[in-house]
Design a protein around this motif. Structure first.
Motif, PDB file in Angstrom:
ATOM      1  N   SER A 203     -20.122 -17.736  53.127  1.00  0.00           N
ATOM      2  CA  SER A 203     -20.486 -16.397  52.356  1.00  0.00           C
ATOM      3  C   SER A 203     -19.569 -15.239  53.255  1.00  0.00           C
ATOM      4  O   SER A 203     -19.151 -14.278  52.686  1.00  0.00           O
ATOM      5  CB  SER A 203     -21.749 -15.964  52.678  1.00  0.00           C
ATOM      6  OG  SER A 203     -22.677 -16.823  51.835  1.00  0.00           O
ATOM      7  N   ARG A 206     -16.375 -14.417  51.585  1.00  0.00           N
ATOM      8  CA  ARG A 206     -16.379 -14.048  50.427  1.00  0.00           C
ATOM      9  C   ARG A 206     -16.629 -12.307  50.291  1.00  0.00           C
ATOM     10  O   ARG A 206     -17.360 -11.636  51.272  1.00  0.00           O
ATOM     11  CB  ARG A 206     -17.622 -14.608  49.703  1.00  0.00           C
ATOM     12  CG  ARG A 206     -17.164 -16.007  49.506  1.00  0.00           C
ATOM     13  CD  ARG A 206     -18.575 -16.927  49.248  1.00  0.00           C
ATOM     14  NE  ARG A 206     -17.698 -18.385  49.272  1.00  0.00           N
ATOM     15  CZ  ARG A 206     -16.935 -19.015  48.111  1.00  0.00           C
ATOM     16  NH1 ARG A 206     -16.886 -18.548  47.074  1.00  0.00           N
ATOM     17  NH2 ARG A 206     -16.486 -20.142  48.398  1.00  0.00           N
ATOM     18  N   ASP A 207     -16.066 -11.578  49.241  1.00  0.00           N
ATOM     19  CA  ASP A 207     -16.388 -10.335  48.889  1.00  0.00           C
ATOM     20  C   ASP A 207     -17.460 -10.203  48.208  1.00  0.00           C
ATOM     21  O   ASP A 207     -18.200 -11.151  47.859  1.00  0.00           O
ATOM     22  CB  ASP A 207     -15.086  -9.597  48.661  1.00  0.00           C
ATOM     23  CG  ASP A 207     -14.579  -9.928  47.287  1.00  0.00           C
ATOM     24  OD1 ASP A 207     -15.721 -10.646  46.559  1.00  0.00           O
ATOM     25  OD2 ASP A 207     -13.416  -9.838  46.890  1.00  0.00           O
ATOM     26  N   ALA A 208     -17.753  -8.713  47.685  1.00  0.00           N
ATOM     27  CA  ALA A 208     -19.087  -8.369  46.881  1.00  0.00           C
ATOM     28  C   ALA A 208     -18.770  -8.963  45.502  1.00  0.00           C
ATOM     29  O   ALA A 208     -19.997  -9.485  44.912  1.00  0.00           O
ATOM     30  CB  ALA A 208     -19.169  -7.103  46.570  1.00  0.00           C
ATOM     31  N   SER A 209     -17.876  -9.655  45.264  1.00  0.00           N
ATOM     32  CA  SER A 209     -17.626 -10.415  43.900  1.00  0.00           C
ATOM     33  C   SER A 209     -18.369 -12.058  43.917  1.00  0.00           C
ATOM     34  O   SER A 209     -18.401 -12.665  43.306  1.00  0.00           O
ATOM     35  CB  SER A 209     -16.195 -10.424  43.331  1.00  0.00           C
ATOM     36  OG  SER A 209     -15.405 -11.303  43.980  1.00  0.00           O
ATOM     37  N   GLN A 216     -11.133 -10.818  53.717  1.00  0.00           N
ATOM     38  CA  GLN A 216     -12.411 -11.145  54.462  1.00  0.00           C
ATOM     39  C   GLN A 216     -11.953 -12.346  55.340  1.00  0.00           C
ATOM     40  O   GLN A 216     -12.384 -12.466  56.557  1.00  0.00           O
ATOM     41  CB  GLN A 216     -13.388 -11.634  53.444  1.00  0.00           C
ATOM     42  CG  GLN A 216     -14.006 -10.579  52.618  1.00  0.00           C
ATOM     43  CD  GLN A 216     -15.181  -9.734  53.529  1.00  0.00           C
ATOM     44  OE1 GLN A 216     -14.671  -8.597  53.642  1.00  0.00           O
ATOM     45  NE2 GLN A 216     -16.086 -10.269  53.900  1.00  0.00           N
TER      46      GLN A 216
END
Length: 254
Positions: A203, A206-209, A216
């Protein structure tokens, strides 16, 4: 000084490219992240190998459990291992547990089908009653060169102490990879204070998508590079400047 290794979980070629751009050292290829990762499609692995230059390890797990049933299920896993090992991968990610004990038969079967292929024993080790005893057993399998583990405890210091004890138990045959909820804060702490030099992230990369992002990964890479530089400075410092530091690595629960 060991360099700090960043391993990123990816599910596609697009994510693999982002991870490599951000500075990942190695990839773990999976599908079905929601259940902790399952064996990916071979075409996904081939696509990733065509697009990145960094080493990749491939998850070998066909169900959302750490139990590997004998017979047809194990035969299917062994066949998948052979197909994956025929590709230029760095290794496989595998583990098997039964009744809170290491189940060595599936591991032996897999290693016999893919001689010479390296294996990371995954977080199934956390389901064992005695991980330290299991590490001694895993040392009998030269193919197993890494163990992926979270470490016990809910605070960073407890996890560090647990990881360090396991790392000492595993050395020198097996290298520990710290993984499981490793975010930027925890990575900052562990990379500066732990014996472990390899880190596994999901996680946090990973970005907001919900997809792996080069930016990141680059942030995580900077944390490890900064920790590595700080470690080198400490190792090269005059002995007198280290006087009075606490003995960090005295805990040995194994």
């Amino acid at each position: 000084m060991l360099s700090k290794i960043l391993e990123v979980i990816v599910t596609s070629a697009a994510e693999a490219i982002e991870a490599e751009r951000g500075g990942a050292d190695r990839l773990e290829i999976v599908r079905s992240l929601a259940v902790g990762g399952l064996t990916p499609a071979i075409h996904t692995v081939m696509d990733i190998l065509d697009r990145v230059a960094i080493p990749v390890r491939v998850m070998l797990r066909d169900a959302a459990t750490f139990v590997v049933e004998k017979g047809p299920d194990l035969a299917l896993l062994a066949a998948a291992a052979e197909r994956m090992a025929a590709l230029p991968i760095d290794g496989l990610v595998f583990g098997s547990v039964r009744d809170r004990e290491l189940d060595a038969e599936p591991l032996r079967e897999i290693t016999e089908h893919v001689p010479g292929c390296r294996i990371t024993f995954h977080r199934a080790i956390e389901a064992l009653a005695d991980p330290c005893a299991a590490i001694e057993c895993l040392k009998r399998y030269p193919a197993v060169d890494r163990i992926l583990v979270r470490g016990e405890g809910n605070d960073p210091a407890s996890r560090r102490d647990s990881l360090d004890a396991l790392a000492r138990k595993a050395a020198p045959e097996i290298q520990l990879i710290a993984g499981g909820g490793v975010d930027m804060r925890l990575l900052t702490f562990l990379s500066a204070a732990s014996l472990v030099s390899e880190y596994h992230v999901g996680s946090a990369a990973r970005d907001a998508s919900g997809l792996v992002s080069a930016s990141q990964v680059a942030d995580l890479r900077r944390i490890l590079d900064t920790a590595g530089a700080s470690t080198e400075l400490r190792e090269n410092a005059p002995q007198s400047s280290l006087f009075g530091l606490p003995e960090k690595f005295s805990n040995d629960s194994c």
